[in-house]
Design a protein around this motif. Structure first.
Motif, PDB file in Angstrom:
ATOM      1  N   VAL A  76     -63.821 -21.305 -64.170  1.00 50.30           N
ATOM      2  CA  VAL A  76     -65.209 -21.060 -64.543  1.00 50.30           C
ATOM      3  C   VAL A  76     -66.066 -22.101 -63.834  1.00 50.30           C
ATOM      4  O   VAL A  76     -65.630 -23.244 -63.627  1.00 50.30           O
ATOM      5  N   TYR A  77     -67.271 -21.702 -63.450  1.00 47.77           N
ATOM      6  CA  TYR A  77     -68.154 -22.555 -62.674  1.00 47.77           C
ATOM      7  C   TYR A  77     -69.488 -22.744 -63.395  1.00 47.77           C
ATOM      8  O   TYR A  77     -69.902 -21.906 -64.190  1.00 47.77           O
ATOM      9  N   LEU A  78     -70.146 -23.835 -63.048  1.00 45.71           N
ATOM     10  CA  LEU A  78     -71.521 -24.043 -63.478  1.00 45.71           C
ATOM     11  C   LEU A  78     -72.309 -24.524 -62.263  1.00 45.71           C
ATOM     12  O   LEU A  78     -72.126 -25.665 -61.819  1.00 45.71           O
TER      13      LEU A  78
ATOM     14  N   TRP B 275     -69.916 -24.250 -71.340  1.00 47.88           N
ATOM     15  CA  TRP B 275     -70.184 -25.601 -70.855  1.00 47.88           C
ATOM     16  C   TRP B 275     -71.084 -26.291 -71.872  1.00 47.88           C
ATOM     17  O   TRP B 275     -72.061 -25.709 -72.348  1.00 47.88           O
TER      18      TRP B 275
ATOM     19  N   CYS C 104     -66.161 -28.585 -70.258  1.00 45.86           N
ATOM     20  CA  CYS C 104     -65.787 -27.188 -70.249  1.00 45.86           C
ATOM     21  C   CYS C 104     -65.064 -26.888 -71.570  1.00 45.86           C
ATOM     22  O   CYS C 104     -64.293 -27.741 -72.055  1.00 45.86           O
TER      23      CYS C 104
ATOM     24  N   TYR D  76     -77.542 -18.985 -72.096  1.00 45.68           N
ATOM     25  CA  TYR D  76     -77.992 -20.285 -71.630  1.00 45.68           C
ATOM     26  C   TYR D  76     -78.856 -20.979 -72.670  1.00 45.68           C
ATOM     27  O   TYR D  76     -79.615 -20.327 -73.398  1.00 45.68           O
TER      28      TYR D  76
ATOM     29  N   THR E 221     -73.717 -13.503 -70.202  1.00 44.54           N
ATOM     30  CA  THR E 221     -73.928 -14.939 -70.067  1.00 44.54           C
ATOM     31  C   THR E 221     -75.055 -15.387 -71.002  1.00 44.54           C
ATOM     32  O   THR E 221     -75.943 -14.591 -71.343  1.00 44.54           O
TER      33      THR E 221
ATOM     34  N   ALA F  54     -74.214 -23.504 -71.554  1.00 46.60           N
ATOM     35  CA  ALA F  54     -74.074 -22.112 -71.123  1.00 46.60           C
ATOM     36  C   ALA F  54     -72.738 -21.563 -71.593  1.00 46.60           C
ATOM     37  O   ALA F  54     -71.804 -22.330 -71.858  1.00 46.60           O
TER      38      ALA F  54
ATOM     39  N   ILE G 132     -73.826 -19.836 -64.890  1.00 48.12           N
ATOM     40  CA  ILE G 132     -72.404 -19.875 -65.223  1.00 48.12           C
ATOM     41  C   ILE G 132     -71.743 -18.627 -64.654  1.00 48.12           C
ATOM     42  O   ILE G 132     -72.324 -17.536 -64.675  1.00 48.12           O
ATOM     43  N   SER G 133     -70.531 -18.795 -64.144  1.00 44.68           N
ATOM     44  CA  SER G 133     -69.792 -17.661 -63.609  1.00 44.68           C
ATOM     45  C   SER G 133     -68.297 -17.944 -63.769  1.00 44.68           C
ATOM     46  O   SER G 133     -67.898 -19.078 -64.072  1.00 44.68           O
ATOM     47  N   ARG G 134     -67.484 -16.928 -63.566  1.00 43.69           N
ATOM     48  CA  ARG G 134     -66.031 -17.111 -63.666  1.00 43.69           C
ATOM     49  C   ARG G 134     -65.328 -16.174 -62.698  1.00 43.69           C
ATOM     50  O   ARG G 134     -65.835 -15.084 -62.398  1.00 43.69           O
TER      51      ARG G 134
END
Length: 128
Positions: free
Chosen positions: A79-81, A36, A96, A60, A58, A49, A70-72
């Motif tokens: 993928v998420y933030l 991101w 993204c 940052y 991860t 991130a 951040i995750s996926r």
């Protein structure tokens, strides 16, 4: 290259939270390190991130450590933030990005030039 579409941006008060999502299509999502970035008006695009292809590593920017996560979920090609304790200085367009990597790749990619796939961006505005 994977195609990316961000969502989840909006207007939030300082101290609030937002969760950004980025949906991928067109290629094997689990082959990509994801990142991101954000760009405020008149400023350069900055790293926020990144997450390894399997999600085990991860990274940052110092400015968001402890506030953003951040995750996926590879099964969902997403993928998420998660952004908590938002500040007015977090206001920006959030992008993204993806970089195709071999499974053996453990490098830390954080420059915008490291990533070849980009979404269109989603606006995040934090009011004071």
């Amino acid at each position: 290259q994977v195609q990316l579409v961000e969502s989840g941006g909006g207007l939030v008060q300082a101290g609030g939270s937002l969760r950004l999502s980025c949906a991928a299509s067109g290629d094997r999502f689990s082959s990509y390190q994801m990142g991101w970035f954000r760009q405020a008006p008149g400023k350069e695009r900055d790293f926020v991130a990144a997450i390894s292809w399997g999600g085990g590593r991860t990274y940052y920017a110092d400015s968001v450590k402890g506030r953003f996560t951040i995750s996926r979920v590879n099964a969902k090609n997403t993928v998420y933030l998660q952004m908590n304790s938002l500040k007015p200085e977090d206001t920006a367009v959030y992008y993204c990005a993806g970089r195709r990597v071999p499974m053996s790749d453990t490098n830390y990619y954080h420059r915008s030039t490291d990533f070849g796939s980009w979404g269109q961006g989603t606006q995040v505005t934090v009011s004071s």
